[in-house]
Design a protein around this motif. Sequence first.
Motif, PDB file in Angstrom:
ATOM      1  N   ARG A 123     -16.143 -20.532  10.857  1.00 16.88           N
ATOM      2  CA  ARG A 123     -17.381 -20.031  10.265  1.00 16.88           C
ATOM      3  C   ARG A 123     -18.298 -19.567  11.372  1.00 16.88           C
ATOM      4  O   ARG A 123     -18.281 -20.093  12.485  1.00 16.88           O
ATOM      5  CB  ARG A 123     -18.047 -21.081   9.394  1.00 16.88           C
ATOM      6  CG  ARG A 123     -18.725 -22.199  10.103  1.00 16.88           C
ATOM      7  CD  ARG A 123     -19.377 -23.193   9.118  1.00 16.88           C
ATOM      8  NE  ARG A 123     -20.136 -24.186   9.822  1.00 16.88           N
ATOM      9  CZ  ARG A 123     -21.450 -24.162   9.971  1.00 16.88           C
ATOM     10  NH1 ARG A 123     -22.163 -23.210   9.413  1.00 16.88           N
ATOM     11  NH2 ARG A 123     -22.075 -25.103  10.652  1.00 16.88           N
ATOM     12  N   CYS A 124     -19.076 -18.559  11.079  1.00 17.72           N
ATOM     13  CA  CYS A 124     -20.052 -18.014  12.010  1.00 17.72           C
ATOM     14  C   CYS A 124     -21.276 -18.921  11.978  1.00 17.72           C
ATOM     15  O   CYS A 124     -21.799 -19.234  10.905  1.00 17.72           O
ATOM     16  CB  CYS A 124     -20.423 -16.594  11.584  1.00 17.72           C
ATOM     17  SG  CYS A 124     -21.661 -15.795  12.625  1.00 17.72           S
ATOM     18  N   ILE A 125     -21.736 -19.344  13.162  1.00 20.20           N
ATOM     19  CA  ILE A 125     -22.918 -20.206  13.202  1.00 20.20           C
ATOM     20  C   ILE A 125     -24.136 -19.510  13.809  1.00 20.20           C
ATOM     21  O   ILE A 125     -25.263 -19.906  13.536  1.00 20.20           O
ATOM     22  CB  ILE A 125     -22.643 -21.541  13.922  1.00 20.20           C
ATOM     23  CG1 ILE A 125     -22.090 -21.313  15.322  1.00 20.20           C
ATOM     24  CG2 ILE A 125     -21.717 -22.410  13.100  1.00 20.20           C
ATOM     25  CD1 ILE A 125     -21.926 -22.586  16.148  1.00 20.20           C
ATOM     26  N   SER A 126     -23.911 -18.475  14.619  1.00 16.17           N
ATOM     27  CA  SER A 126     -25.035 -17.729  15.177  1.00 16.17           C
ATOM     28  C   SER A 126     -24.513 -16.474  15.869  1.00 16.17           C
ATOM     29  O   SER A 126     -23.324 -16.325  16.108  1.00 16.17           O
ATOM     30  CB  SER A 126     -25.843 -18.574  16.165  1.00 16.17           C
ATOM     31  OG  SER A 126     -25.081 -18.869  17.320  1.00 16.17           O
TER      32      SER A 126
ATOM     33  N   GLU B 146     -27.981 -11.187  17.239  1.00 17.64           N
ATOM     34  CA  GLU B 146     -28.932 -10.604  16.288  1.00 17.64           C
ATOM     35  C   GLU B 146     -29.036 -11.478  15.042  1.00 17.64           C
ATOM     36  O   GLU B 146     -28.035 -11.838  14.432  1.00 17.64           O
ATOM     37  CB  GLU B 146     -28.470  -9.202  15.885  1.00 17.64           C
ATOM     38  CG  GLU B 146     -29.494  -8.445  15.081  1.00 17.64           C
ATOM     39  CD  GLU B 146     -29.061  -7.017  14.818  1.00 17.64           C
ATOM     40  OE1 GLU B 146     -29.220  -6.566  13.678  1.00 17.64           O
ATOM     41  OE2 GLU B 146     -28.556  -6.369  15.760  1.00 17.64           O
ATOM     42  N   THR B 147     -30.258 -11.819  14.661  1.00 15.53           N
ATOM     43  CA  THR B 147     -30.498 -12.638  13.478  1.00 15.53           C
ATOM     44  C   THR B 147     -29.943 -11.944  12.234  1.00 15.53           C
ATOM     45  O   THR B 147     -30.020 -10.732  12.099  1.00 15.53           O
ATOM     46  CB  THR B 147     -32.013 -12.871  13.296  1.00 15.53           C
ATOM     47  OG1 THR B 147     -32.534 -13.375  14.521  1.00 15.53           O
ATOM     48  CG2 THR B 147     -32.296 -13.856  12.190  1.00 15.53           C
ATOM     49  N   GLY B 148     -29.381 -12.745  11.327  1.00  9.06           N
ATOM     50  CA  GLY B 148     -28.855 -12.204  10.078  1.00  9.06           C
ATOM     51  C   GLY B 148     -27.442 -11.681  10.171  1.00  9.06           C
ATOM     52  O   GLY B 148     -26.930 -11.099   9.218  1.00  9.06           O
TER      53      GLY B 148
ATOM     54  N   THR C 123     -10.722  -7.747   9.210  1.00  6.43           N
ATOM     55  CA  THR C 123     -10.970  -8.358   7.900  1.00  6.43           C
ATOM     56  C   THR C 123     -11.575  -9.747   8.057  1.00  6.43           C
ATOM     57  O   THR C 123     -12.546 -10.093   7.387  1.00  6.43           O
ATOM     58  CB  THR C 123      -9.667  -8.441   7.084  1.00  6.43           C
ATOM     59  OG1 THR C 123      -9.122  -7.138   6.940  1.00  6.43           O
ATOM     60  CG2 THR C 123      -9.900  -9.057   5.720  1.00  6.43           C
ATOM     61  N   ALA C 124     -11.012 -10.550   8.958  1.00  8.55           N
ATOM     62  CA  ALA C 124     -11.520 -11.906   9.175  1.00  8.55           C
ATOM     63  C   ALA C 124     -12.946 -11.880   9.707  1.00  8.55           C
ATOM     64  O   ALA C 124     -13.820 -12.604   9.215  1.00  8.55           O
ATOM     65  CB  ALA C 124     -10.605 -12.667  10.124  1.00  8.55           C
ATOM     66  N   PHE C 125     -13.188 -11.046  10.707  1.00  8.01           N
ATOM     67  CA  PHE C 125     -14.521 -10.964  11.299  1.00  8.01           C
ATOM     68  C   PHE C 125     -15.550 -10.523  10.256  1.00  8.01           C
ATOM     69  O   PHE C 125     -16.612 -11.132  10.123  1.00  8.01           O
ATOM     70  CB  PHE C 125     -14.520  -9.990  12.481  1.00  8.01           C
ATOM     71  CG  PHE C 125     -15.746 -10.056  13.341  1.00  8.01           C
ATOM     72  CD1 PHE C 125     -15.772 -10.863  14.462  1.00  8.01           C
ATOM     73  CD2 PHE C 125     -16.874  -9.300  13.049  1.00  8.01           C
ATOM     74  CE1 PHE C 125     -16.894 -10.926  15.279  1.00  8.01           C
ATOM     75  CE2 PHE C 125     -18.004  -9.356  13.850  1.00  8.01           C
ATOM     76  CZ  PHE C 125     -18.012 -10.177  14.970  1.00  8.01           C
ATOM     77  N   GLY C 126     -15.202  -9.490   9.488  1.00  8.46           N
ATOM     78  CA  GLY C 126     -16.109  -8.986   8.457  1.00  8.46           C
ATOM     79  C   GLY C 126     -16.347  -9.963   7.320  1.00  8.46           C
ATOM     80  O   GLY C 126     -17.313  -9.832   6.571  1.00  8.46           O
ATOM     81  N   SER C 127     -15.492 -10.959   7.186  1.00 10.91           N
ATOM     82  CA  SER C 127     -15.665 -11.971   6.139  1.00 10.91           C
ATOM     83  C   SER C 127     -16.738 -12.995   6.489  1.00 10.91           C
ATOM     84  O   SER C 127     -17.345 -13.581   5.603  1.00 10.91           O
ATOM     85  CB  SER C 127     -14.355 -12.711   5.880  1.00 10.91           C
ATOM     86  OG  SER C 127     -13.381 -11.838   5.373  1.00 10.91           O
TER      87      SER C 127
ATOM     88  N   ASN D 144     -21.465  -9.742  10.068  1.00 10.09           N
ATOM     89  CA  ASN D 144     -21.668  -8.297   9.993  1.00 10.09           C
ATOM     90  C   ASN D 144     -20.666  -7.641  10.937  1.00 10.09           C
ATOM     91  O   ASN D 144     -20.626  -7.960  12.127  1.00 10.09           O
ATOM     92  CB  ASN D 144     -23.105  -7.972  10.406  1.00 10.09           C
ATOM     93  CG  ASN D 144     -23.432  -6.508  10.295  1.00 10.09           C
ATOM     94  OD1 ASN D 144     -22.579  -5.645  10.467  1.00 10.09           O
ATOM     95  ND2 ASN D 144     -24.678  -6.222  10.015  1.00 10.09           N
ATOM     96  N   SER D 145     -19.880  -6.725  10.436  1.00  6.26           N
ATOM     97  CA  SER D 145     -18.790  -6.150  11.221  1.00  6.26           C
ATOM     98  C   SER D 145     -19.268  -5.267  12.375  1.00  6.26           C
ATOM     99  O   SER D 145     -18.463  -4.882  13.215  1.00  6.26           O
ATOM    100  CB  SER D 145     -17.838  -5.362  10.323  1.00  6.26           C
ATOM    101  OG  SER D 145     -18.535  -4.326   9.681  1.00  6.26           O
ATOM    102  N   THR D 146     -20.561  -4.972  12.457  1.00  2.00           N
ATOM    103  CA  THR D 146     -21.063  -4.176  13.577  1.00  2.00           C
ATOM    104  C   THR D 146     -21.381  -5.030  14.802  1.00  2.00           C
ATOM    105  O   THR D 146     -21.645  -4.505  15.877  1.00  2.00           O
ATOM    106  CB  THR D 146     -22.326  -3.388  13.174  1.00  2.00           C
ATOM    107  OG1 THR D 146     -23.342  -4.312  12.779  1.00  2.00           O
ATOM    108  CG2 THR D 146     -22.028  -2.406  12.048  1.00  2.00           C
TER     109      THR D 146
END
Length: 151
Positions: free
Chosen positions: A81-84, A87-89, A123-127, A130-132
């Motif tokens: 899971r992404c925790i930080s 860039e915020t959000g 796909t995993a990263f974008g899940s 933010n994919s950018t």
Amino acid sequence: MSRTHNPRQWLPVLLNLLFLLQLFDTSNADVGTAAQYPPPYLPTQCFGGDSSQFPSSNLFAAAGDGIWDNGASCGRQYLVRCISAEETGTCVPDKTIQVKIVDYAGTINKASVSGTTMVLSQTAFGSVANSTARSINIEFQQLGMIWKMQK
């Protein structure tokens, strides 16, 4: 009438209490960083040109040096899971995915993957983010380790 307490009689109770406290420990995850990489994903260090190695969900990753374990990480499953992020959000809140290690990050030619814990498929990263984003901070846990601890 006075009673004397033998400290040894409490030892089994204390040991059982410590055991129970360990069962409820939820801080078994590690933290690291993740980047993403685009196709082509073949060949891989784990499975060569075998396209059946990829999960149908396309949630897979390449292992960085910290978890590569001389190739022993091939096929391992991780909860991520992404925790930080810078860039915020950037992170998708409360989103955890399961990825399969199919490659070694050291063989991916992309500057942003250097030193990362995992390099996630697009796909995993974008899940989870933010994919950018270039990279994210992640919390990850090997799936087999969770099962062994609950057993």
